[in-house]
Write a protein that holds these residues in place. Structure first.
Motif, mmCIF file in Angstrom:
data_model
loop_
_atom_site.group_PDB
_atom_site.id
_atom_site.type_symbol
_atom_site.label_atom_id
_atom_site.label_comp_id
_atom_site.label_asym_id
_atom_site.label_seq_id
_atom_site.Cartn_x
_atom_site.Cartn_y
_atom_site.Cartn_z
ATOM 1 N N VAL A 12 -5.218 10.739 4.518
ATOM 2 C CA VAL A 12 -5.153 9.350 4.036
ATOM 3 C C VAL A 12 -3.770 9.045 3.468
ATOM 4 O O VAL A 12 -3.171 8.006 3.781
ATOM 5 C CB VAL A 12 -6.249 9.114 2.972
ATOM 6 C CG1 VAL A 12 -6.055 7.761 2.296
ATOM 7 C CG2 VAL A 12 -7.632 9.179 3.615
ATOM 8 N N LEU A 36 -4.598 5.600 12.285
ATOM 9 C CA LEU A 36 -4.297 6.470 11.143
ATOM 10 C C LEU A 36 -5.574 7.109 10.600
ATOM 11 O O LEU A 36 -5.546 8.241 10.111
ATOM 12 C CB LEU A 36 -3.587 5.660 10.056
ATOM 13 C CG LEU A 36 -2.212 5.127 10.474
ATOM 14 C CD1 LEU A 36 -1.626 4.221 9.398
ATOM 15 C CD2 LEU A 36 -1.241 6.283 10.772
ATOM 16 N N GLY A 37 -6.693 6.380 10.680
ATOM 17 C CA GLY A 37 -7.971 6.954 10.255
ATOM 18 C C GLY A 37 -8.364 8.145 11.122
ATOM 19 O O GLY A 37 -8.917 9.128 10.625
ATOM 20 N N GLY A 45 -1.321 8.838 6.145
ATOM 21 C CA GLY A 45 -1.509 7.590 6.874
ATOM 22 C C GLY A 45 -0.892 6.407 6.146
ATOM 23 O O GLY A 45 -0.260 5.544 6.765
ATOM 24 N N VAL A 46 -1.078 6.382 4.819
ATOM 25 C CA VAL A 46 -0.477 5.301 4.025
ATOM 26 C C VAL A 46 1.050 5.363 4.138
ATOM 27 O O VAL A 46 1.724 4.340 4.306
ATOM 28 C CB VAL A 46 -0.928 5.413 2.547
ATOM 29 C CG1 VAL A 46 -0.126 4.458 1.672
ATOM 30 C CG2 VAL A 46 -2.420 5.117 2.429
ATOM 31 N N ALA A 93 2.046 4.136 7.611
ATOM 32 C CA ALA A 93 1.958 2.679 7.725
ATOM 33 C C ALA A 93 3.119 2.011 7.005
ATOM 34 O O ALA A 93 3.744 1.075 7.536
ATOM 35 C CB ALA A 93 0.625 2.196 7.152
ATOM 36 N N LEU A 109 -3.834 -0.324 13.833
ATOM 37 C CA LEU A 109 -3.038 0.736 13.199
ATOM 38 C C LEU A 109 -3.902 1.539 12.223
ATOM 39 O O LEU A 109 -3.798 2.772 12.161
ATOM 40 C CB LEU A 109 -1.843 0.118 12.475
ATOM 41 C CG LEU A 109 -0.920 1.100 11.733
ATOM 42 C CD1 LEU A 109 -0.310 2.110 12.713
ATOM 43 C CD2 LEU A 109 0.182 0.347 10.986
ATOM 44 N N ALA A 110 -4.778 0.833 11.469
ATOM 45 C CA ALA A 110 -5.652 1.528 10.519
ATOM 46 C C ALA A 110 -6.591 2.492 11.245
ATOM 47 O O ALA A 110 -6.856 3.600 10.760
ATOM 48 C CB ALA A 110 -6.451 0.508 9.712
ATOM 49 N N VAL A 111 -7.091 2.083 12.416
ATOM 50 C CA VAL A 111 -7.974 2.960 13.187
ATOM 51 C C VAL A 111 -7.218 4.217 13.642
ATOM 52 O O VAL A 111 -7.721 5.353 13.521
ATOM 53 C CB VAL A 111 -8.542 2.210 14.411
ATOM 54 C CG1 VAL A 111 -9.262 3.184 15.354
ATOM 55 C CG2 VAL A 111 -9.499 1.111 13.958
ATOM 56 N N ALA A 164 -2.739 -4.868 12.317
ATOM 57 C CA ALA A 164 -3.023 -3.958 11.196
ATOM 58 C C ALA A 164 -4.332 -3.192 11.406
ATOM 59 O O ALA A 164 -4.424 -2.005 11.077
ATOM 60 C CB ALA A 164 -3.082 -4.756 9.893
ATOM 61 N N GLY A 165 -5.341 -3.864 11.963
ATOM 62 C CA GLY A 165 -6.628 -3.203 12.163
ATOM 63 C C GLY A 165 -6.524 -2.036 13.129
ATOM 64 O O GLY A 165 -7.084 -0.954 12.873
#
Length: 265
Positions: free
Chosen positions: A118, A150-151, A121-122, A125, A146-148, A143-144
């Motif tokens: 996490v 990195l998740g 990932g932060v 980003a 990219l969040a997936v 953004a969504g």
């Protein structure tokens, strides 16, 4: 079990390992990504897609998968450190049911691996957004999405930490365990990828499954373009996730079962 997890967590928080882990994660995510993004994939030879495209963002994020050996090493050192400093005997005397001790370690260090993912990932980003602003471009993915991406890397980091705990429980000797982790992820998997016919198993190895999960095929594509070797077909991301979870389950079983059958010295 809750008391055991609390005990393992208290032991972990009494050391500098959590802070060091999160600092390393931030450095890997922020520094490594910023270096790649600011240098500009388009300036490499041959030119690669820039971060203003979805492919370029995926390439930069996927490169983070090359640093997943870090949570694996953390899990390895966590277990072998107890053998090295001979505290594992005290731990098993306090809680004679060794399997429960190892389950607690797997939960705690799997959580630490997830925290690593996490934070990394932060950092990734932040580095991507800052690099896009500096270069005056718009990121190639929303953004969504990219969040997936990195998740997925964060989940993979948790799995690698569990794998590290299992390798540590199996090897017990710290240098041997570290050598196994580094040798496997940086040598053996790459060698197997270069052997025609044998490389069909690569997508089902931890590194290949991680590449499938994050849709990062840069290495196999580059090798396929440079050498007359048929590269294996990548498996779907969902299958890659299942393969990684399977490795985590097998690793957890080994980590729990092996110490039950050995004397502690």
């Amino acid at each position: 079990m809750i008391a055991l997890v609390r005990g393992e967590l208290a032991k972990l928080l009494a050391t500098r390992l959590p802070v060091a882990t999160l600092l390393v994660a931030l450095g890997c995510g922020l520094g490594f990504t910023a270096l790649l993004a600011l240098a500009g994939p388009g300036n490499s030879t041959p030119p690669l897609p820039g971060i203003e495209s979805a492919e370029g963002v995926g390439l930069v994020v996927g490169m983070g998968g090359l640093l997943l050996f870090v949570p694996a090493l953390i899990g390895t050192i966590a277990v072998t450190g107890e053998y090295r400093h001979r505290t594992i005997g005290t731990t098993f005397l306090t809680v004679p049911r060794r399997g429960r001790v190892l389950v607690a370690k797997l939960l705690v260090f799997g959580g630490l691996g997830l925290a690593y993912g996490v934070v990394a990932g932060v950092g990734t980003a932040g580095a991507l957004v800052a690099s896009a602003a500096v270069r005056g471009v718009t990121l190639g993915v929303p953004a969504g999405a990219l969040a997936v991406m990195l998740g997925q890397l964060a989940v993979a980091a948790a799995v690698y930490a569990v794998l590290g705990v299992a390798i540590g429980a199996l090897a017990r000797h710290q240098l041997l365990a570290v050598g196994i982790v580094l040798g496997y992820f940086y040598f053996l998997e790459h060698v197997l990828l270069l052997i025609p016919g044998v490389n069909v198993i690569h997508p089902f190895l931890p590194g290949g499954a991680t590449a499938a999960l994050t849709d990062f095929t840069f290495l196999s594509d580059a090798i396929g373009e440079q050498l007359p070797i048929a590269m294996p077909v990548a498996i779907p991301p969902a299958v890659g996730a299942l393969v990684l979870l399977g490795y985590a389950a097998i690793a957890a079983a080994i980590a729990v079962a092996v110490p039950l059958r050995r004397d502690v010295r």
